[in-house]
Motif scaffolding. Structure first.
Motif, PDB file in Angstrom:
ATOM      1  N   ASP A 514       0.825  -1.218   0.000  1.00  0.00           N
ATOM      2  CA  ASP A 514       0.000   0.000   0.000  1.00  0.00           C
ATOM      3  C   ASP A 514       0.856   1.264   0.000  1.00  0.00           C
ATOM      4  OD1 ASP A 514      -2.260  -1.562   0.035  1.00  0.00           O
ATOM      5  OD2 ASP A 514      -2.454  -1.519   2.224  1.00  0.00           O
ATOM      6  N   THR A 515       1.915   1.270   0.815  1.00  0.00           N
ATOM      7  CA  THR A 515       2.768   2.460   0.894  1.00  0.00           C
ATOM      8  C   THR A 515       4.238   2.053   0.844  1.00  0.00           C
ATOM      9  OG1 THR A 515       2.925   2.448   3.317  1.00  0.00           O
ATOM     10  CG2 THR A 515       1.050   3.628   2.328  1.00  0.00           C
ATOM     11  N   MET A 516       5.066   2.988   0.393  1.00  0.00           N
ATOM     12  CA  MET A 516       6.513   2.805   0.358  1.00  0.00           C
ATOM     13  C   MET A 516       7.160   4.126   0.778  1.00  0.00           C
ATOM     14  SD  MET A 516       9.074   2.095  -2.893  1.00  0.00           S
ATOM     15  CE  MET A 516       8.720   0.364  -3.101  1.00  0.00           C
ATOM     16  N   ALA A 517       8.039   4.065   1.794  1.00  0.00           N
ATOM     17  CA  ALA A 517       8.728   5.265   2.274  1.00  0.00           C
ATOM     18  C   ALA A 517      10.208   4.955   2.432  1.00  0.00           C
ATOM     19  CB  ALA A 517       8.138   5.730   3.603  1.00  0.00           C
ATOM     20  N   TYR A 518      11.039   5.946   2.069  1.00  0.00           N
ATOM     21  CA  TYR A 518      12.493   5.753   2.131  1.00  0.00           C
ATOM     22  C   TYR A 518      13.120   6.817   3.013  1.00  0.00           C
ATOM     23  CZ  TYR A 518      17.413   5.951   0.769  1.00  0.00           C
ATOM     24  OH  TYR A 518      18.782   5.990   0.792  1.00  0.00           O
ATOM     25  N   GLN A 519      14.172   6.397   3.755  1.00  0.00           N
ATOM     26  CA  GLN A 519      14.931   7.338   4.578  1.00  0.00           C
ATOM     27  C   GLN A 519      16.404   6.937   4.555  1.00  0.00           C
ATOM     28  OE1 GLN A 519      14.104   7.157   8.740  1.00  0.00           O
ATOM     29  NE2 GLN A 519      15.306   8.971   9.258  1.00  0.00           N
ATOM     30  N   ARG A 520      17.280   7.939   4.392  1.00  0.00           N
ATOM     31  CA  ARG A 520      18.715   7.726   4.541  1.00  0.00           C
ATOM     32  C   ARG A 520      19.107   8.311   5.884  1.00  0.00           C
ATOM     33  NH1 ARG A 520      22.902   4.519   2.468  1.00  0.00           N
ATOM     34  NH2 ARG A 520      24.887   5.575   2.918  1.00  0.00           N
ATOM     35  N   THR A 521      19.484   7.445   6.827  1.00  0.00           N
ATOM     36  CA  THR A 521      19.744   7.900   8.181  1.00  0.00           C
ATOM     37  C   THR A 521      21.092   8.629   8.269  1.00  0.00           C
ATOM     38  OG1 THR A 521      20.855   5.851   8.830  1.00  0.00           O
ATOM     39  CG2 THR A 521      18.460   5.952   9.079  1.00  0.00           C
ATOM     40  N   PRO A 522      21.289   9.474   9.298  1.00  0.00           N
ATOM     41  CA  PRO A 522      22.565  10.200   9.442  1.00  0.00           C
ATOM     42  C   PRO A 522      23.779   9.279   9.588  1.00  0.00           C
ATOM     43  CG  PRO A 522      20.878  11.184  10.831  1.00  0.00           C
ATOM     44  CD  PRO A 522      20.294   9.920  10.292  1.00  0.00           C
ATOM     45  N   GLY A 524      24.244   6.588   7.933  1.00  0.00           N
ATOM     46  CA  GLY A 524      24.544   5.922   6.669  1.00  0.00           C
ATOM     47  C   GLY A 524      23.754   4.683   6.344  1.00  0.00           C
ATOM     48  N   TYR A 525      22.530   4.555   6.856  1.00  0.00           N
ATOM     49  CA  TYR A 525      21.703   3.383   6.560  1.00  0.00           C
ATOM     50  C   TYR A 525      20.576   3.750   5.590  1.00  0.00           C
ATOM     51  CZ  TYR A 525      23.800   0.398  10.122  1.00  0.00           C
ATOM     52  OH  TYR A 525      24.677  -0.375  10.839  1.00  0.00           O
ATOM     53  N   ASN A 526      20.284   2.835   4.675  1.00  0.00           N
ATOM     54  CA  ASN A 526      19.073   2.920   3.857  1.00  0.00           C
ATOM     55  C   ASN A 526      17.953   2.232   4.626  1.00  0.00           C
ATOM     56  OD1 ASN A 526      20.283   4.088   1.449  1.00  0.00           O
ATOM     57  ND2 ASN A 526      21.262   2.101   1.156  1.00  0.00           N
ATOM     58  N   VAL A 527      16.845   2.889   4.822  1.00  0.00           N
ATOM     59  CA  VAL A 527      15.701   2.312   5.527  1.00  0.00           C
ATOM     60  C   VAL A 527      14.477   2.453   4.630  1.00  0.00           C
ATOM     61  CG1 VAL A 527      14.252   2.372   7.576  1.00  0.00           C
ATOM     62  CG2 VAL A 527      16.693   2.925   7.767  1.00  0.00           C
ATOM     63  N   LEU A 528      13.968   1.305   4.171  1.00  0.00           N
ATOM     64  CA  LEU A 528      12.766   1.291   3.332  1.00  0.00           C
ATOM     65  C   LEU A 528      11.623   0.697   4.135  1.00  0.00           C
ATOM     66  CD1 LEU A 528      11.780   1.853   0.356  1.00  0.00           C
ATOM     67  CD2 LEU A 528      11.925  -0.624   0.050  1.00  0.00           C
ATOM     68  N   THR A 529      10.523   1.455   4.270  1.00  0.00           N
ATOM     69  CA  THR A 529       9.364   1.006   5.043  1.00  0.00           C
ATOM     70  C   THR A 529       8.201   0.732   4.095  1.00  0.00           C
ATOM     71  OG1 THR A 529      10.081   2.359   6.924  1.00  0.00           O
ATOM     72  CG2 THR A 529       7.803   1.576   6.933  1.00  0.00           C
ATOM     73  N   LEU A 530       7.674  -0.490   4.165  1.00  0.00           N
ATOM     74  CA  LEU A 530       6.551  -0.919   3.333  1.00  0.00           C
ATOM     75  C   LEU A 530       5.389  -1.307   4.242  1.00  0.00           C
ATOM     76  CD1 LEU A 530       8.608  -3.311   1.016  1.00  0.00           C
ATOM     77  CD2 LEU A 530       7.959  -0.961   0.491  1.00  0.00           C
ATOM     78  N   THR A 531       4.182  -0.935   3.885  1.00  0.00           N
ATOM     79  CA  THR A 531       3.012  -1.303   4.688  1.00  0.00           C
ATOM     80  C   THR A 531       1.946  -1.932   3.795  1.00  0.00           C
ATOM     81  OG1 THR A 531       1.922   0.843   4.433  1.00  0.00           O
ATOM     82  CG2 THR A 531       3.438   0.586   6.293  1.00  0.00           C
ATOM     83  N   LYS A 532       1.145  -2.792   4.427  1.00  0.00           N
ATOM     84  CA  LYS A 532       0.036  -3.439   3.721  1.00  0.00           C
ATOM     85  C   LYS A 532      -1.099  -3.676   4.709  1.00  0.00           C
ATOM     86  CE  LYS A 532      -1.955  -5.657   0.269  1.00  0.00           C
ATOM     87  NZ  LYS A 532      -2.303  -5.008  -1.012  1.00  0.00           N
ATOM     88  N   LYS A 533      -2.285  -3.161   4.375  1.00  0.00           N
ATOM     89  CA  LYS A 533      -3.479  -3.387   5.193  1.00  0.00           C
ATOM     90  C   LYS A 533      -4.018  -4.779   4.885  1.00  0.00           C
ATOM     91  CE  LYS A 533      -6.652  -1.577   8.020  1.00  0.00           C
ATOM     92  NZ  LYS A 533      -6.330  -1.006   9.343  1.00  0.00           N
ATOM     93  N   ILE A 534      -4.134  -5.603   5.922  1.00  0.00           N
ATOM     94  CA  ILE A 534      -4.609  -6.976   5.740  1.00  0.00           C
ATOM     95  C   ILE A 534      -6.111  -6.999   5.998  1.00  0.00           C
ATOM     96  CG2 ILE A 534      -4.330  -9.373   6.421  1.00  0.00           C
ATOM     97  CD1 ILE A 534      -1.856  -8.101   5.153  1.00  0.00           C
TER      98      ILE A 534
END
Length: 535
Positions: A514-522, A524-534
């Protein structure tokens, strides 16, 4: 024992018996005879005054004698070479048969006392030596197999000694694990529940292998016998020390931590014997090392005065006990530099898993050590024990689950098993689970293949959390920055030649989730957050 032939004989005798020497002598003899005949003919025809016809006769007969001698020399050399080559060909055939494993292949008979006989003796010596070596190897292999079999049995016995059934109580969540570095090890853990009191121990015997495992068995047995009779952790430690130190001729010692947790009064009494300080996770999520007295290890000094230490242990407080196989887990880089797992990583992992169950915390730490070591062979046993007091619900349904993977495609299969177990745990139907797993696999595979430069060691962390009918997946890596949310949408209806290369995987993930969000942390990490309503 195969007797080695004596190849050292005197030079003169060797030269006399040498076939090469005899051949050289015969060639020189024939050459001398040819020369002598030529000289005699010359003097025979020069007794009278020499005329031109006589000169021609001399040349003619001299030429005849020379070619006849040369022919005899050729015949003799041919026969000699044949005599040499024939047994050599037989030796070559024998060598091929020996290389194929036929150590009884016959060798050519040599009747002359020369190098060929010496070569035959060498081949015969090689045959006998190989036979003896194979017999010795069979004996050694059989002995090693018996020893290995005995070590496997010893491993099974040792693993059967440590408890694998853990208390089923609403006010206690406890799990422990021991992984020997060899077939058997010197680490130990144990626990006993007496009413509302939990007696527990973790220890590490100095040394490795069979001797350490024997002392491990003795230490555990002493703890079990003493825990029910001595209510104080220090008293148990003193009695164990007396029993081991009074008969410790091998001077083997044991580091140990013994605790007595009163589940009713929320009070922890403990005694430390030169062991690693446990890590405490408070109910508020703060993490620190427990303050412990160092003291001497068990078995060093009989009569040593161990004293109790005491701290309050409120509900939802957790304790992680471990051996130095965790803190000293080693990673060796290609350039020879080394890094150890260390205490900071332990505290960081506990803070990340503050709502996880005991079994999940232990499993996560073991995974992290495996990924951290990256194939480096570990020289010490790894033992972990995690307990949480006052947990009315051992594993909340919304608690996150984590898995750490190396940046290798073989890890995708392990992730698949982890993901489906999460879906089953939260009642997600099979078709939905397969679809969600496809999205997770696609992105994790993308990170493994492209986030790290070729040949670079890295890892991928996947966290799955289910709350309010929503599944949240967080993929974290330390690779090169890449924001998939800025990638242009793929026109799947366009012809293949008109589509840009790449992007289909991102399109697939966006379509399923349902959603996709990206963050590059201070840091140096790539963090990709995915959500799905069940539904």
């Amino acid at each position: 024992m195969v007797e080695e032939p004596n190849f050292e004989y005197e030079y003169e005798l060797a030269y006399q018996k040498s076939f090469a020497a005899r051949l050289s002598f015969k060639i020189m003899t024939i050459a001398a005879m040819v020369f002598l005949v030529a000289v005699l003919l010359f003097f025979h025809f020069t007794e009278d005054s020499m005329s031109l016809p006589m000169t021609h006769e001399i040349v003619k007969y001299g030429t005849m004698v020379f070619f006849v001698g040369l022919a005899l020399l050729f015949v003799f050399c041919t026969i000699a070479i044949y005599r040499i080559v024939k047994p050599l060909k037989q030796f070559a055939e024998s060598a091929v048969n020996i290389a194929k494993g036929d150590l009884d292949t016959p060798l050519p008979e040599i009747h002359s006392q020369d190098e060929l006989l010496q070569l035959r003796n060498s081949f015969e010596y090689m045959q006998k030596s190989l036979k003896q070596h194979i017999e010795d190897l069979k004996t050694t292999t059989a002995s090693k197999e018996r020893l290995q079999s005995e070590l496997v049995i010893a491993h099974d016995i040792q693993m059967g000694m440590i408890p694998t059934i853990f208390p089923e109580r609403d006010d206690l969540d406890l799990f422990a694990s021991m992984t020997p570095a060899k077939e058997v090890g010197g680490d130990l853990y144990d626990f006993i529940v007496e009413g509302d009191e939990l007696f527990f121990i973790i220890g590490d015997v100095a040394g490795k292998g069979v001797p350490a495992s024997l002392y491990m068995a003795v230490t555990r047995t002493l703890f079990r016998n003493l825990a029910g009779n001595y209510q104080s952790a220090a008293n148990i430690m003193r009695e164990m020390n007396h029993a081991i130190a009074s008969t410790n001729e091998s001077f083997i010692f044991v580091t140990a931590f013994i605790g007595v947790l009163d589940l009713k009064t929320h009070h922890l009494a403990y005694c430390n014997a030169a062991h690693n300080a446990p890590a405490v996770l408070t109910a508020h999520g703060d993490c620190h090392l427990l303050e412990v007295d160092t003291n001497l290890p068990i078995g060093i000094q009989d009569g040593y005065n161990y004293e109790d230490q005491q701290v309050p242990f409120p509900e939802n407080t957790s304790l992680l006990l471990y051996t130095d196989g965790l803190t000293e887990a080693m990673y060796m880089a290609d350039d020879g530099s080394r890094k150890m797992f260390g205490e900071n990583r332990i505290l960081h992992d506990l803070e990340k898993n503050k709502t996880a169950s005991a079994i999940e915390v232990v499993d996560y730490l073991k995974q992290h050590v495996t990924v951290f070591a990256d194939g480096t062979e570990q020289g010490d046993d790894l033992t972990l024990m995690f307990l949480r007091h006052g947990t009315s619900q051992k594993h909340a349904s919304h608690a996150p689950r984590r898995i750490i993977m190396k940046n290798e495609m073989s890890e995708v299969g392990r992730m698949r098993g982890f993901f489906f177990s999460v879906c089953r745990e939260h009642g997600i139907d099979e078709d939905t689970a397969k679809s969600l797993n496809l999205a997770a696999e696609e992105w994790v595979a993308n990170v493994i293949n492209y986030a790290y430069p070729k040949g670079t060691r890295g890892h991928v962390e996947l966290t799955a959390e289910f709350s309010d009918s929503t599944l949240t997946l967080v993929v974290k890596d330390h690779g090169i920055p890449f924001d998939p949310t800025t990638y242009e949408a793929v026109n799947v209806e366009a012809a293949l030649d008109d589509r840009p290369i790449g992007g289909l995987g991102i399109h697939l993930v966006k379509t399923i989730m349902d959603t996709m969000a990206y963050q590059r942390t201070p840091n140096g990490y790539n963090v990709l957050t995915l959500t799905k309503k069940i539904k």
